[in-house]
Scaffold this motif. Structure first.
Motif, PDB file in Angstrom:
ATOM      1  N   SER A  35      28.236  67.509  18.051  1.00 31.99           N
ATOM      2  CA  SER A  35      27.006  66.922  17.965  1.00 31.99           C
ATOM      3  C   SER A  35      25.876  68.145  18.340  1.00 31.99           C
ATOM      4  CB  SER A  35      26.610  66.107  17.803  1.00 31.99           C
ATOM      5  OG  SER A  35      26.541  65.647  19.030  1.00 31.99           O
ATOM      6  N   GLY A  36      26.270  68.720  19.029  1.00 27.23           N
ATOM      7  CA  GLY A  36      25.365  69.721  20.070  1.00 27.23           C
ATOM      8  C   GLY A  36      24.718  69.033  20.950  1.00 27.23           C
ATOM      9  N   LYS A  37      25.097  68.303  21.641  1.00 25.39           N
ATOM     10  CA  LYS A  37      25.221  67.065  22.652  1.00 25.39           C
ATOM     11  C   LYS A  37      24.599  68.284  23.840  1.00 25.39           C
ATOM     12  CE  LYS A  37      23.867  62.736  21.304  1.00 25.39           C
ATOM     13  NZ  LYS A  37      24.167  61.518  21.707  1.00 25.39           N
ATOM     14  N   ILE A  38      24.308  67.955  24.933  1.00 26.63           N
ATOM     15  CA  ILE A  38      24.500  69.801  26.328  1.00 26.63           C
ATOM     16  C   ILE A  38      25.311  68.007  27.689  1.00 26.63           C
ATOM     17  CG2 ILE A  38      24.630  71.114  27.133  1.00 26.63           C
ATOM     18  CD1 ILE A  38      22.699  72.515  25.155  1.00 26.63           C
ATOM     19  N   TYR A  39      26.096  68.367  28.227  1.00 24.06           N
ATOM     20  CA  TYR A  39      26.150  67.627  29.141  1.00 24.06           C
ATOM     21  C   TYR A  39      26.086  68.458  30.645  1.00 24.06           C
ATOM     22  CZ  TYR A  39      26.941  64.032  25.199  1.00 24.06           C
ATOM     23  OH  TYR A  39      26.690  63.211  24.448  1.00 24.06           O
ATOM     24  N   ALA A  40      26.000  68.239  31.132  1.00 22.36           N
ATOM     25  CA  ALA A  40      26.025  68.870  32.613  1.00 22.36           C
ATOM     26  C   ALA A  40      26.497  68.634  34.425  1.00 22.36           C
ATOM     27  CB  ALA A  40      24.974  70.114  32.499  1.00 22.36           C
ATOM     28  N   GLY A  41      27.006  68.584  35.119  1.00 24.65           N
ATOM     29  CA  GLY A  41      27.309  67.591  35.707  1.00 24.65           C
ATOM     30  C   GLY A  41      27.875  68.800  36.932  1.00 24.65           C
ATOM     31  N   LYS A  42      27.696  68.374  38.215  1.00 19.29           N
ATOM     32  CA  LYS A  42      27.846  69.417  39.144  1.00 19.29           C
ATOM     33  C   LYS A  42      29.959  68.489  39.259  1.00 19.29           C
ATOM     34  CE  LYS A  42      24.562  68.401  42.257  1.00 19.29           C
ATOM     35  NZ  LYS A  42      24.050  68.061  43.764  1.00 19.29           N
ATOM     36  N   GLN A  43      30.478  70.436  39.815  1.00 16.84           N
ATOM     37  CA  GLN A  43      32.405  69.798  39.555  1.00 16.84           C
ATOM     38  C   GLN A  43      32.676  69.516  41.418  1.00 16.84           C
ATOM     39  OE1 GLN A  43      35.061  73.105  40.022  1.00 16.84           O
ATOM     40  NE2 GLN A  43      35.444  73.120  37.510  1.00 16.84           N
ATOM     41  N   ARG A  44      33.839  68.478  41.305  1.00 21.71           N
ATOM     42  CA  ARG A  44      34.098  68.165  42.438  1.00 21.71           C
ATOM     43  C   ARG A  44      35.727  67.986  42.051  1.00 21.71           C
ATOM     44  NH1 ARG A  44      31.905  63.504  41.149  1.00 21.71           N
ATOM     45  NH2 ARG A  44      33.292  62.028  41.587  1.00 21.71           N
ATOM     46  N   VAL A  45      35.890  69.730  43.355  1.00 21.58           N
ATOM     47  CA  VAL A  45      37.969  69.464  42.753  1.00 21.58           C
ATOM     48  C   VAL A  45      39.200  68.598  42.523  1.00 21.58           C
ATOM     49  CG1 VAL A  45      38.461  70.122  45.301  1.00 21.58           C
ATOM     50  CG2 VAL A  45      39.818  71.673  42.849  1.00 21.58           C
ATOM     51  N   MET A  46      39.893  68.404  41.670  1.00 18.47           N
ATOM     52  CA  MET A  46      40.374  67.674  41.640  1.00 18.47           C
ATOM     53  C   MET A  46      40.125  65.879  41.847  1.00 18.47           C
ATOM     54  SD  MET A  46      42.817  68.287  45.219  1.00 18.47           S
ATOM     55  CE  MET A  46      44.110  66.961  44.726  1.00 18.47           C
TER      56      MET A  46
END
Lengths: 121, 257
Positions: free
Chosen positions: B180-191
């Motif tokens: 739908s074009g909604k964007i989500y962002a966040g910090k990666q935490r490996v595993m």
């Protein structure tokens, strides 16, 4: 001048402890420099290594032979055959997991010819 | 008149059976997840990496083999996405039940997750072997806190605070864009927390990484091991931002190896 000791997180890594007690030094989207490898080679308390989408560029990983690491997992990124062949002298290495990296079956065969006991997961 | 009534009844029956199918499929998937979780709980003390204790290894060989089979079946025939369509043909994600969270599809060029990561939320993904990483999958309620929007040409989080990736690993946050074009962002935490976490492993219209300072995008890429989006899918993200008020035409896309 006081020199501060660098920690794993200064190299973009983090330490994870698995349910079986093994300690994994995990890197994600990090640039692996020669300094990172030298740092890891001094760490005797790491059992496994995980590189997720890391940039190895011109790094020589052969110094990891100084560690007690038994499992190395590399996912995505630019880890190549050159790096794999540098693992030949990595005595403690028991298993390697490669996922979506630039290493062919032929490269793995070449490696296994020199290190037949290493298991590719 | 009779024909109209018959057609109407037929449509209603078809909609009801479709909805019943979705409920059944959802229940079945939940049951499988419960069984797997229970088995994993039972084998908790003997992780497959416990090689020093061959007896313990023998004990878990059987359930592990069954779990492997289950995972392989999931990879061979992944469950169909739970999508329902209304009478105008607009697709909705079935699990988003509240009317607020339902959004219409805007992009049809979607990318599926690398099958090697299937069942990663259960710690069973092939790609994460032998460490058995259990990657967090967000619920729609949790997801709303990761939504970012463009306000006054700046990228802001769900509270309206400008996004800043300075303290994230490598100075970049990961993002995904849904159909739908909604964007989500966040910090990666490996595993633990990856691109797949946002939409719980479902298809994306775009995915990658952003370097952001005070809401201003400094660099962007389609770097995502889970999705490996195509340049066209990244273009969908660039277009969506442009439509919302951020023009990335002067900011070169970071190369992805």
């Amino acid at each position: 001048m006081k020199t501060e000791k660098k920690q794993l997180k200064d190299f973009g890594g983090s330490l994870k402890t698995l349910k079986n007690g093994s300690r994994v030094a995990a890197f994600s989207s990090s640039t692996i420099s020669q300094e990172t490898i030298e740092y890891l080679s001094t760490k005797a308390d790491i059992d496994n290594l995980l590189f997720h989408y890391c940039d190895f560029r011109d790094v020589d990983v052969s110094n990891l032979k100084e560690t007690n690491v038994t499992i190395v997992s590399v996912m995505h990124g630019n880890f190549s055959n050159r790096h794999l062949q540098q693992f030949v002298s990595f005595g403690s290495l028991e298993s390697i997991k490669l996922h979506d990296v630039k290493v062919s079956e032929e490269n793995i065969k070449d490696f296994l010819a020199l290190r037949p006991t290493v298991k590719f997961i | 008149m009779l024909a109209v009534l018959t057609a109407g009844a037929g449509t209603a029956v078809s909609a009801a059976s479709k909805s019943k199918y979705l409920v059944n499929a959802n229940t079945a998937l939940k049951k499988i997840a419960d069984i797997v979780k229970r088995r994993r709980f039972n084998a908790k003390q003997q992780h497959p990496l416990a090689l020093e204790n061959p007896k313990a290894q023998k004990k878990i060989d059987k359930p592990t083999a069954k779990l492997d089979e289950l995972r392989d079946n999931l990879i061979k025939s992944p469950p169909k996405p739970l999508v329902v369509t209304d009478k105008w043909g607009t697709a909705y994600r079935a699990e988003k039940k509240s009317s607020e969270s339902i959004s219409a599809s805007k992009y049809s060029n979607l990318k599926k997750m690398d099958p090697g990561y299937l069942a990663e939320e259960l710690g069973m993904a092939k790609a994460w072997e032998p460490f058995g990483a259990e990657v967090e999958y967000l619920t729609p309620e949790e997801l709303s806190k990761f939504e970012v929007k463009v306000v006054n040409h700046k990228l802001v989080d769900f509270e309206g605070v400008p996004v800043d990736s300075g303290d994230a690993n490598n100075g970049k946050v990961m993002f995904v864009m849904d159909s739908s074009g909604k964007i989500y962002a966040g910090k990666q935490r490996v595993m633990e927390f990856h691109h797949s976490s946002f939409l719980a492993g479902e298809e994306v219209a775009s995915a990658g990484e952003l370097m952001v300072f005070d809401g201003e995008i400094l660099s962007h890429s389609r770097k995502s091991g889970h999705y490996k989006p195509t340049p066209e899918q990244h273009e969908q993200f660039v277009s969506e931002l442009k439509f919302s008020g951020i023009d990335l035409s002067n900011i070169a896309e970071d190369e992805v190896e």
